[in-house]
Design a protein around this motif. Structure first.
Motif, PDB file in Angstrom:
ATOM      1  N   ALA A  96      12.539  74.060 -15.487  1.00  0.00           N
ATOM      2  CA  ALA A  96      11.692  73.308 -14.560  1.00  0.00           C
ATOM      3  C   ALA A  96      11.638  74.025 -13.220  1.00  0.00           C
ATOM      4  CB  ALA A  96      12.269  71.907 -14.364  1.00  0.00           C
ATOM      5  N   GLU A  97      10.500  73.875 -12.546  1.00  0.00           N
ATOM      6  CA  GLU A  97      10.402  74.342 -11.176  1.00  0.00           C
ATOM      7  C   GLU A  97      10.539  73.138 -10.263  1.00  0.00           C
ATOM      8  OE1 GLU A  97       7.845  78.471 -11.117  1.00  0.00           O
ATOM      9  OE2 GLU A  97       6.845  76.640 -10.506  1.00  0.00           O
ATOM     10  N   VAL A  98      11.441  73.252  -9.318  1.00  0.00           N
ATOM     11  CA  VAL A  98      11.703  72.108  -8.439  1.00  0.00           C
ATOM     12  C   VAL A  98      11.583  72.542  -6.977  1.00  0.00           C
ATOM     13  CG1 VAL A  98      13.333  70.281  -7.846  1.00  0.00           C
ATOM     14  CG2 VAL A  98      13.345  71.245 -10.149  1.00  0.00           C
ATOM     15  N   LEU A  99      10.972  71.661  -6.194  1.00  0.00           N
ATOM     16  CA  LEU A  99      10.735  71.959  -4.784  1.00  0.00           C
ATOM     17  C   LEU A  99      11.922  71.525  -3.929  1.00  0.00           C
ATOM     18  CD1 LEU A  99       8.177  73.010  -3.247  1.00  0.00           C
ATOM     19  CD2 LEU A  99       7.868  70.644  -2.520  1.00  0.00           C
ATOM     20  N   PHE A 100      12.383  72.438  -3.078  1.00  0.00           N
ATOM     21  CA  PHE A 100      13.429  72.107  -2.112  1.00  0.00           C
ATOM     22  C   PHE A 100      12.879  72.279  -0.712  1.00  0.00           C
ATOM     23  CE2 PHE A 100      17.673  71.664  -4.128  1.00  0.00           C
ATOM     24  CZ  PHE A 100      17.299  71.812  -5.446  1.00  0.00           C
ATOM     25  N   LYS A 101      13.176  71.310   0.166  1.00  0.00           N
ATOM     26  CA  LYS A 101      12.727  71.391   1.554  1.00  0.00           C
ATOM     27  C   LYS A 101      13.828  71.993   2.414  1.00  0.00           C
ATOM     28  CE  LYS A 101       9.215  67.928   2.352  1.00  0.00           C
ATOM     29  NZ  LYS A 101       8.873  67.432   1.002  1.00  0.00           N
ATOM     30  N   VAL A 102      13.408  72.841   3.348  1.00  0.00           N
ATOM     31  CA  VAL A 102      14.385  73.408   4.279  1.00  0.00           C
ATOM     32  C   VAL A 102      14.527  72.473   5.461  1.00  0.00           C
ATOM     33  CG1 VAL A 102      14.971  75.382   5.742  1.00  0.00           C
ATOM     34  CG2 VAL A 102      13.806  75.744   3.552  1.00  0.00           C
ATOM     35  N   VAL A 135       9.166  74.957   6.189  1.00  0.00           N
ATOM     36  CA  VAL A 135       9.277  75.734   4.954  1.00  0.00           C
ATOM     37  C   VAL A 135       9.853  74.891   3.829  1.00  0.00           C
ATOM     38  CG1 VAL A 135      10.294  77.806   3.929  1.00  0.00           C
ATOM     39  CG2 VAL A 135       9.692  77.787   6.357  1.00  0.00           C
ATOM     40  N   ASN A 136       9.263  75.034   2.650  1.00  0.00           N
ATOM     41  CA  ASN A 136       9.931  74.554   1.451  1.00  0.00           C
ATOM     42  C   ASN A 136       9.657  75.550   0.337  1.00  0.00           C
ATOM     43  OD1 ASN A 136       7.280  73.878   0.717  1.00  0.00           O
ATOM     44  ND2 ASN A 136       7.534  71.853   1.627  1.00  0.00           N
ATOM     45  N   PHE A 137      10.506  75.542  -0.630  1.00  0.00           N
ATOM     46  CA  PHE A 137      10.319  76.556  -1.690  1.00  0.00           C
ATOM     47  C   PHE A 137      10.720  76.015  -3.040  1.00  0.00           C
ATOM     48  CE2 PHE A 137      14.522  77.285   0.151  1.00  0.00           C
ATOM     49  CZ  PHE A 137      15.333  77.411  -0.960  1.00  0.00           C
ATOM     50  N   GLU A 138      10.204  76.684  -4.059  1.00  0.00           N
ATOM     51  CA  GLU A 138      10.483  76.265  -5.434  1.00  0.00           C
ATOM     52  C   GLU A 138      11.567  77.125  -6.034  1.00  0.00           C
ATOM     53  OE1 GLU A 138       6.551  76.541  -7.120  1.00  0.00           O
ATOM     54  OE2 GLU A 138       6.544  74.378  -7.405  1.00  0.00           O
ATOM     55  N   ILE A 139      12.370  76.509  -6.852  1.00  0.00           N
ATOM     56  CA  ILE A 139      13.345  77.269  -7.622  1.00  0.00           C
ATOM     57  C   ILE A 139      13.051  77.029  -9.093  1.00  0.00           C
ATOM     58  CG2 ILE A 139      15.136  77.231  -5.853  1.00  0.00           C
ATOM     59  CD1 ILE A 139      15.507  74.984  -8.874  1.00  0.00           C
ATOM     60  N   ALA A 144      20.589  78.632   7.303  1.00  0.00           N
ATOM     61  CA  ALA A 144      19.707  77.474   7.082  1.00  0.00           C
ATOM     62  C   ALA A 144      20.260  76.574   5.975  1.00  0.00           C
ATOM     63  CB  ALA A 144      18.316  77.968   6.712  1.00  0.00           C
ATOM     64  N   TYR A 145      19.710  75.357   5.920  1.00  0.00           N
ATOM     65  CA  TYR A 145      20.115  74.387   4.905  1.00  0.00           C
ATOM     66  C   TYR A 145      18.897  73.785   4.228  1.00  0.00           C
ATOM     67  CZ  TYR A 145      24.771  74.621   6.973  1.00  0.00           C
ATOM     68  OH  TYR A 145      25.979  75.054   7.411  1.00  0.00           O
ATOM     69  N   CYS A 146      19.081  73.455   2.961  1.00  0.00           N
ATOM     70  CA  CYS A 146      18.065  72.686   2.248  1.00  0.00           C
ATOM     71  C   CYS A 146      18.485  71.224   2.239  1.00  0.00           C
ATOM     72  CB  CYS A 146      18.005  73.129   0.788  1.00  0.00           C
ATOM     73  SG  CYS A 146      16.912  74.490   0.502  1.00  0.00           S
ATOM     74  N   ILE A 147      17.481  70.386   1.996  1.00  0.00           N
ATOM     75  CA  ILE A 147      17.780  68.977   1.759  1.00  0.00           C
ATOM     76  C   ILE A 147      17.698  68.752   0.260  1.00  0.00           C
ATOM     77  CG2 ILE A 147      17.092  66.600   2.219  1.00  0.00           C
ATOM     78  CD1 ILE A 147      17.884  68.109   4.735  1.00  0.00           C
ATOM     79  N   HIS A 148      18.793  68.259  -0.290  1.00  0.00           N
ATOM     80  CA  HIS A 148      18.797  67.975  -1.723  1.00  0.00           C
ATOM     81  C   HIS A 148      17.734  66.910  -2.023  1.00  0.00           C
ATOM     82  CE1 HIS A 148      20.084  66.694  -5.684  1.00  0.00           C
ATOM     83  NE2 HIS A 148      20.881  67.755  -5.741  1.00  0.00           N
ATOM     84  N   PRO A 149      16.814  67.168  -2.936  1.00  0.00           N
ATOM     85  CA  PRO A 149      15.699  66.240  -3.147  1.00  0.00           C
ATOM     86  C   PRO A 149      16.130  64.886  -3.695  1.00  0.00           C
ATOM     87  CG  PRO A 149      15.654  68.005  -4.771  1.00  0.00           C
ATOM     88  CD  PRO A 149      16.715  68.361  -3.777  1.00  0.00           C
ATOM     89  N   PHE A 150      17.324  64.788  -4.241  1.00  0.00           N
ATOM     90  CA  PHE A 150      17.762  63.500  -4.799  1.00  0.00           C
ATOM     91  C   PHE A 150      18.844  62.849  -3.958  1.00  0.00           C
ATOM     92  CE2 PHE A 150      15.635  65.524  -8.256  1.00  0.00           C
ATOM     93  CZ  PHE A 150      14.964  64.482  -8.886  1.00  0.00           C
TER      94      PHE A 150
END
Length: 918
Positions: free
Chosen positions: A285-291, A296-300, A364-370
Motif C-alpha cells: 500500500a502507498e500511505v500518505l504521511f504529513k510532515v 510537505v507530505n509524502f507517500e511511502i 523533521a518529524y512526521c505525524i503518524h496518520p493514525f
RNA sequence: GCCCAGGUGGUGAAAUUGGUAGACACGCUAGACUUAGGAUCUAGUGCCUUUGGUGUGGAGGUUCAAGUCCUCUCCUGGGCACCA
C-alpha cells in the motif's frame, strides 16, 4: 566399402548444399514446426566444442520432426553487433564490419563441417542494414506509442494527442513519468516544444534524465542485466550510478503481462523463477504521511500496512528530493556532509558495505496518520531512490534492516505482532496476532493487512499498490558498432525519421573511440546530424525470430501471411544466461508488436530448452621446481612441483604424448619425464580439473579437430551421449571411442571387413522384429523428451542384441532412418546403399508395432508374511489358473516357494499377484 | 539472507505410475586372433570380511516394496539481493 567419414561427410554436405535439401517454404499441406537456436555472436576465437551442444540437439530434433511429417523452419544467423569487434577495431583500426564478416565466414565453415540442417537461405545478420532497418522501425513504433493501462496495451501516440486536445490528461491512465495535469484547451495553447516534452513522458521509447549504470572504463551506460555485483559483465569494470539524459524503453509497463505470460510457456521452472524474481512483483500500500509544521507530505510504500502502529521512524533515500524539503536548518550541515559521503560511494562500495548501517537525522518529524504521534524522519542509504517512492516507514520490530538501523541510532522499537522475541532480532514472519495496534489488536497478520488497507483507503490516506522491481531498459550505448538510433533533434527535442527514410546507415568514422569532448564515436562522422548513441546489444536479437519467417521481405519485418503460418517458435534452444536479458527483452518486444498487430502471438517462445554449459577439462603436468623435469601425477607429492596447464590436445585419456610435449613449446624442448607404470608400460599421467573453457587454460577443444579425427557424426553423437542436454558437464574425450565404435558397428550391418556388401532381402524373424520395434519405441519416446543420450544407448543395445549375421533390409533400413538425426552423413550414405535416390531427410520415421513387444512373462518373486507376490511385466489378461501355471513353471519358483504349494492366487493391482502358500 | 536445480560405481550416466538399482558407454582384468594396432572378438567388473552381507550424501518416517513419497539435515551448482 569402408566407413571413411572423411570422404562421406564432405560428399553429403556438398549434396545438401547443391540440392537445397533443407530449404523450407510455407507448405500449407503439412503441419508447421519452428525450431530456433539462439544465434551466436561471431567471436574471433571461433566455435569450441561447447558451442555446438545446443545446435546439435536442435538439429537432431529438427531432423526428427521432419521425418515425422512436419514442415520445419530451422534457420540460423548472426548476432553481429557487439563489443569485441569494436575493441579490435580500436586496437587495429580494422573496421568492425570486416572483422565481423571474417568471423562469420569461419563460423559458417565450422557449422557446415558439423552437418547442421539449417536453411541458410533465411540467414539474418543484425549488422546488415536490410535487417536493422526493421530494428529501427520497431524503435520508431515505440517512440510513436504510449501504454494505455486502461486497456492494457500499447496504443498510437496520435490517439493520445486526440484525447489531450479534447480532455487534457486528467482521464488518461497511462504508464508514464509524472506529468502535471492540463486541460484540453491548455494543451492547444502549449507550444510545439512544450507538447513534445509532455509526449516524451508518455512514449514507450523515451528520452529522459535517468539514473543509469555508467561504466567509465567502457565509456558507456549499461543495462541492469549487464551489471553483476557492481561490475560490468564484460571486462569486470566498476560501474557507478549517474543521472544522464538517455533513451529508455518503457518495459516496466509490461511487468504484469510479462509475469502472467510465464504461466503459459513450457520453460524450465528455474528460468521462469529467475524472470519472476527479476520482475519482482510486490503487493502493498502507498500511505500518505504529513510532515509536522510543514506543507510537505509524502507517500511511502509498504508491504506490511498491518505494522503501521509499530512505526518509530521514517527513512528517506539520500537521492530523494524530499531530503532538501524537510531538513531543518540546524541539521543542514550534518545532512549535507552525509550526502557527500553517500555520493562518493560506488555501487560496489555500497554492496560491500551492506552490514555497515549509515544514516543521519533530518531534524523533521512526521505525524503518524493514525496515532498522531511525532515520528522522526531519517535519511539512510539502505533506502533506494529508484524503488517505490524512495521513502519508507520503518518498523524496527518486524523488519531486520529497520531493526539494525534502530539499534545503531538508538531509536525505540515497538512490537506490534506477537510470536517473536524482539530483544535480539526483528520478527519478520507474517505469522502472529497484532498487539499495541489500536483497532488491529487481536487480528492475524493477514486480516490486519486487509483491515488496514481498507482503513487507509477509507480515510483517504492512500491506496493499495503493486510495485515491480523491473526497471525500464536503457536503450542507448555510447558505442560505434551498433544500430544507429533513427533520431534527429529540433530545438533540443527528439524526432524520429520517417519509415521511408530507413535504414539510417551506420556512418564511417576515422576512429572508433569517443571524441576528445567525450562524445560517442558517431560524433566523428562527417555531417552526422542524428543521435550519437547507438542501440544496445539486445536490440537486434529481440525480434529476429520473426524475421526468419520472411527474411527477404523488403517492405516489412515479416508479412502477415508468413507470421500466420509460422506463428511462434515451438522450440527455442539456448543458454540460461539469457534469462534476465534477451529472454525478457524479446518477450517485451513481441508483446509490443502484438499490441500494434504486428505479431500474431502473445508469447514468442513456446518451449525453451537450456543446454548446459560444457566446461573445459584442463590437464596438468608437474614440473620439479627449478628444473625441466616433469613427474607423473601419482609421483607429484614426492617432489616440490609446480602445476602447469598443458594443452589438452596432446593428452589422451590423461596420458601425455611426451614427444608432442617437447615440440609443443620451445621451452620444453629438452623436457625429461619421470613416468609411472601403467599396463606394463611407462606412461606420463596428467592431473585434471574442471574449469571454464579458455585459451589461457589450454583446455579449448576445437570441434574441427574432433571432426578430423573421428568425423562429424561421431562428434554429434558424442556430445549427445555425454549426458542430459540441460546439465552442465566438463568436456572430455575419454568415452568418444565408444560412440565411434558404435558407428563402425552400424556400418558393419551393411559391409563386412572385406568391404563386401552384406545387405540382403531375407525375411526378418520375430525376434529380430522385436528388437527393431523396441528400438523404434525407445528412440521415439526419447526424441520427444530430448533424452538423446538414452536414445543412443537404445541403438547400442539393439546392435548388441541383433543376432550375428542379420543384415536384413527389413531391419536395417528402419534403423538407418532412426540414426539419421544423429549421424546424418553416415545415414545418407547407407540410405543410398539401400538403393534410395532421395535424401534420407525425406524418409518417414518408422512407426513401432506394439504387437511385437507384448510380453506376458512374470518378472520376479518376492516373499513376505507367508504370502508370495509375483510382479508381472504387463497387465495381461491371463486368468488365475494360467498365472498359477506360469509361476510354477518359473525356474526359480521352487526356490522361493520353499517346497510349499500355492493355495490361492490373488491379483492385486495390475502388476502384482498375491499368492498364499500353505 | 531469499529462491531454484542437483547429490547414484574408478568415470559419464540409466532406472514409466514406488516394483530385480547401476542399463548403455568409458576405464580396468583375463583370454583369443593377429599383418603387432590407440584394430577386432570373448568373458568378467558396485562395495565388503563372498554358501553371506551391504549399497543411490546423512538421519528418521510411510509402505509388502523407496534412488523415487514425507520430515529434518549436510554438501554442490545457479540466480536474486538493503526492493520496504
Amino acid at each position: 566399402m569402408k566407413y571413411d567419414y572423411n570422404k562421406i561427410e564432405p560428399k553429403w554436405q556438398k549434396y545438401w548444399e547443391e540440392n537445397q535439401t533443407f530449404k523450407v517454404t510455407e507448405d500449407k499441406t503439412k503441419p508447421k514446426y519452428y525450431v530456433l537456436d539462439m544465434f551466436p555472436y561471431p567471436s574471433g576465437a571461433g566455435l569450441h566444442v561447447g558451442h555446438p551442444l545446443g545446435y546439435i540437439a536442435s538439429d537432431i530434433y529438427t531432423r526428427y520432426k521432419r521425418a515425422k511429417g512436419f514442415n520445419v523452419l530451422h534457420p540460423m544467423g548472426f548476432d553481429a553487433f557487439g563489443l569485441p569487434a569494436e575493441q579490435y577495431a580500436i586496437q587495429t583500426g580494422q573496421h568492425p564490419a570486416i572483422t565481423t564478416e571474417n568471423n562469420i565466414k569461419r563460423y559458417r565453415e565450422q557449422f557446415d563441417r558439423i552437418g547442421f540442417s539449417f536453411d541458410w537461405s533465411r540467414e539474418v545478420r543484425t549488422c546488415d542494414p536490410s535487417y536493422y532497418k526493421h530494428t529501427q522501425w520497431a524503435f520508431i513504433k515505440m517512440f510513436e506509442s504510449w501504454y494505455d493501462k486502461e486497456h492494457n496495451k500499447a496504443r498510437a501516440i496520435t490517439d493520445l494527442v486526440a484525447v489531450f486536445e479534447s480532455y487534457g490528461n486528467k482521464s488518461i491512465n497511462a504508464s508514464c513519468a509524472e506529468t502535471p495535469t492540463f486541460s484540453g484547451s491548455e494543451w492547444k495553447r502549449f507550444s510545439e516544444s512544450e507538447q513534445q516534452k509532455i509526449l516524451l513522458n508518455y512514449r514507450i521509447a523515451f528520452l529522459a534524465d535517468t539514473t543509469v549504470n555508467w561504466c567509465p572504463a567502457l565509456g558507456t551506460v549499461l543495462a541492469n542485466d549487464e551489471v553483476k555485483d557492481g561490475l560490468s559483465e564484460r571486462g569486470d569494470h566498476p560501474v557507478e550510478q549517474k543521472v544522464m539524459k538517455q533513451w529508455s524503453l518503457r518495459i516496466s509497463a509490461y511487468a504484469q503481462r510479462l509475469l502472467e505470460g510465464l504461466d503459459k510457456v513450457d520453460w524450465s521452472e528455474s528460468i521462469k523463477e529467475q524472470q519472476r524474481n527479476w520482475i519482482g512483483r510486490s503487493e502493498g500500500a502507498e500511505v500518505l504521511f504529513k510532515v509536522k509544521d510543514s506543507e510537505v507530505n509524502f507517500e511511502i510504500f509498504t508491504t506490511r500496512p498491518d505494522t503501521m502502529f509499530g512505526v518509530t521512524f521514517m527513512v528517506l533515500a539520500p537521492e530523494s528530493e524530499l531530503v532538501d524539503k524537510v531538513t531543518t536548518d540546524d541539521q543542514k550541515a550534518s545532512v549535507n556532509s552525509y550526502l557527500e559521503v553517500v555520493k562518493k560511494k560506488t555501487d560496489r562500495d555500497r554492496l560491500a558495505d551492506v552490514k555497515n548501517v549509515t544514516g543521519v537525522f533530518s531534524g523533521a518529524y512526521c505525524i503518524h496518520p493514525f496515532s498522531g504521534e511525532e515520528i522522526p524522519i531519517w535519511i539512510g542509504d539502505y533506502v533506494l531512490g529508484g524503488y517505490g517512492t524512495g521513502a519508507i516507514m520503518a518498523v524496527p520490530a518486524h523488519d531486520s534492516r529497520d531493526y539494525a538501523f534502530a539499534k545503531e541510532f538508538n531509536i525505540s522499537i515497538t512490537e506490534v505482532v506477537s510470536g517473536g522475541d524482539i530483544s535480539n532480532e526483528s520478527y519478520d514472519a507474517k505469522d502472529g496476532k497484532l498487539v499495541n495496534s489500536d483497532f488491529l489488536n487481536g487480528l492475524e497478520v493477514k486480516e490486519a493487512i486487509k483491515k488496514m488497507n481498507h482503513e487507509v483507503e477509507a480515510r483517504g490516506l492512500g491506496k493499495k499498490k503493486i510495485n515491480y522491481r523491473l526497471r525500464d531498459a536503457i536503450f542507448a550505448r555510447q558505442r560505434y558498432w551498433g544500430e544507429p538510433l533513427p533520431v534527429y533533434f529540433k530545438d533540443g527535442l527528439p524526432y524520429t525519421l520517417k519509415e521511408s527514410e530507413l535504414p539510417l546507415e551506420l556512418p564511417e568514422v576515422d576512429a572508433y573511440l569517443p571524441t576528445e569532448d567525450g562524445d560517442p564515436p558517431l560524433a566523428r562522422a562527417d555531417g552526422w546530424k542524428f543521435e550519437l548513441s547507438t542501440m544496445p546489444g539486445f536490440a537486434g536479437s529481440s525480434a529476429y525470430y520473426l524475421r526468419y519467417m520472411d527474411p527477404h521481405n523488403k517492405k516489412e519485418l515479416a508479412s502477415r501471411e508468413s507470421m500466420d503460418y509460422w506463428k511462434s517458435v515451438d522450440l527455442y534452444v539456448g543458454g540460461s544466461e539469457h534469462a534476465t536479458g534477451h529472454l525478457i527483452y524479446s518477450r517485451f518486444w513481441n508483446k509490443f508488436l502484438f499490441d500494434l498487430g504486428y505479431s500474431v502471438v502473445k508469447e514468442p517462445f513456446k518451449k525453451l530448452v537450456n543446454q548446459g554449459m560444457i566446461q573445459g577439462r584442463s590437464n596438468f603436468v608437474y614440473r620439479i621446481k627449478g628444473s625441466n623435469k616433469f613427474v607423473s601425477h601419482s609421483l607429484k607429492d614426492k617432489h616440490d612441483t609446480t602445476e602447469l596447464h598443458v594443452d589438452v590436445n596432446i593428452v589422451d585419456n590423461d596420458f601425455l604424448d611426451m614427444e608432442a610435449f617437447k615440440t609443443w613449446l620451445p621451452e620444453y624442448k629438452d623436457a625429461e619425464f619421470m613416468t609411472e607404470e601403467v599396463d606394463g608400460a611407462q606412461k606420463y599421467k596428467c592431473g585434471f580439473a574442471t574449469e571454464k573453457m579458455s585459451k589461457s587454460k589450454w583446455n579449448v577443444v576445437n570441434p574441427d579437430i574432433i571432426c578430423e579425427r573421428y568425423g562429424a557424426d561421431t562428434l554429434r553423437l558424442y556430445e549427445m551421449f555425454l549426458g542430459p542436454i540441460e546439465q552442465a558437464k566438463p568436456w572430455n574425450t575419454n568415452g568418444i571411442e565408444g560412440v565411434h565404435r558404435f558407428l563402425k558397428k552400424f556400418w558393419g550391418l551393411f559391409y563386412d571387413q572385406d568391404e563386401k556388401l552384406l545387405l540382403n532381402e531375407e525375411e526378418a524373424t520375430d525376434e529380430e522384429l522385436k528388437i527393431l520395434h523396441k528400438t523404434i519405441k525407445k528412440a521415439s519416446e526419447d526424441m520427444e523428451n530430448f533424452s538423446f543420450n538414452t536414445s543412443i544407448s537404445a541403438f547400442m543395445i539393439a546392435l548388441n542384441e541383433l543376432p550375428k549375421g542379420c543384415h536384413k533390409r527389413a531391419i536395417i533400413e528402419p534403423l538407418t532412418i532412426l540414426l539419421a538425426p544423429f549421424a546424418p552423413h553416415q545415414a545418407e550414405e547407407l540410405w543410398s546403399v539401400l538403393g534410395h535416390k532421395d535424401s534420407v531427410t525425406h524418409a518417414a520415421w518408422p512407426e513401432f508395432n506394439e504387437s511385437f513387444l507384448t510380453e506376458s512373462t512374470y518378472k520376479y518373486p518376492v516373499s513376505f508374511n507367508g504370502k508370495m507376490r509375483y510382479l508381472l511385466d504387463l497387465d495381461i489378461n491371463l486368468n488365475k489358473e494360467q498365472i498359477e501355471k506360469a509361476i510354477l513353471e518359473h525356474e526359480n519358483s521352487q526356490k522361493y516357494l520353499d517346497g510349499k504349494t500355492i493355495k490361492k492366487v490373488i491379483i492385486v493391482p495390475k502388476k502384482i499377484v498375491n499368492i498364499v502358500v500353505g
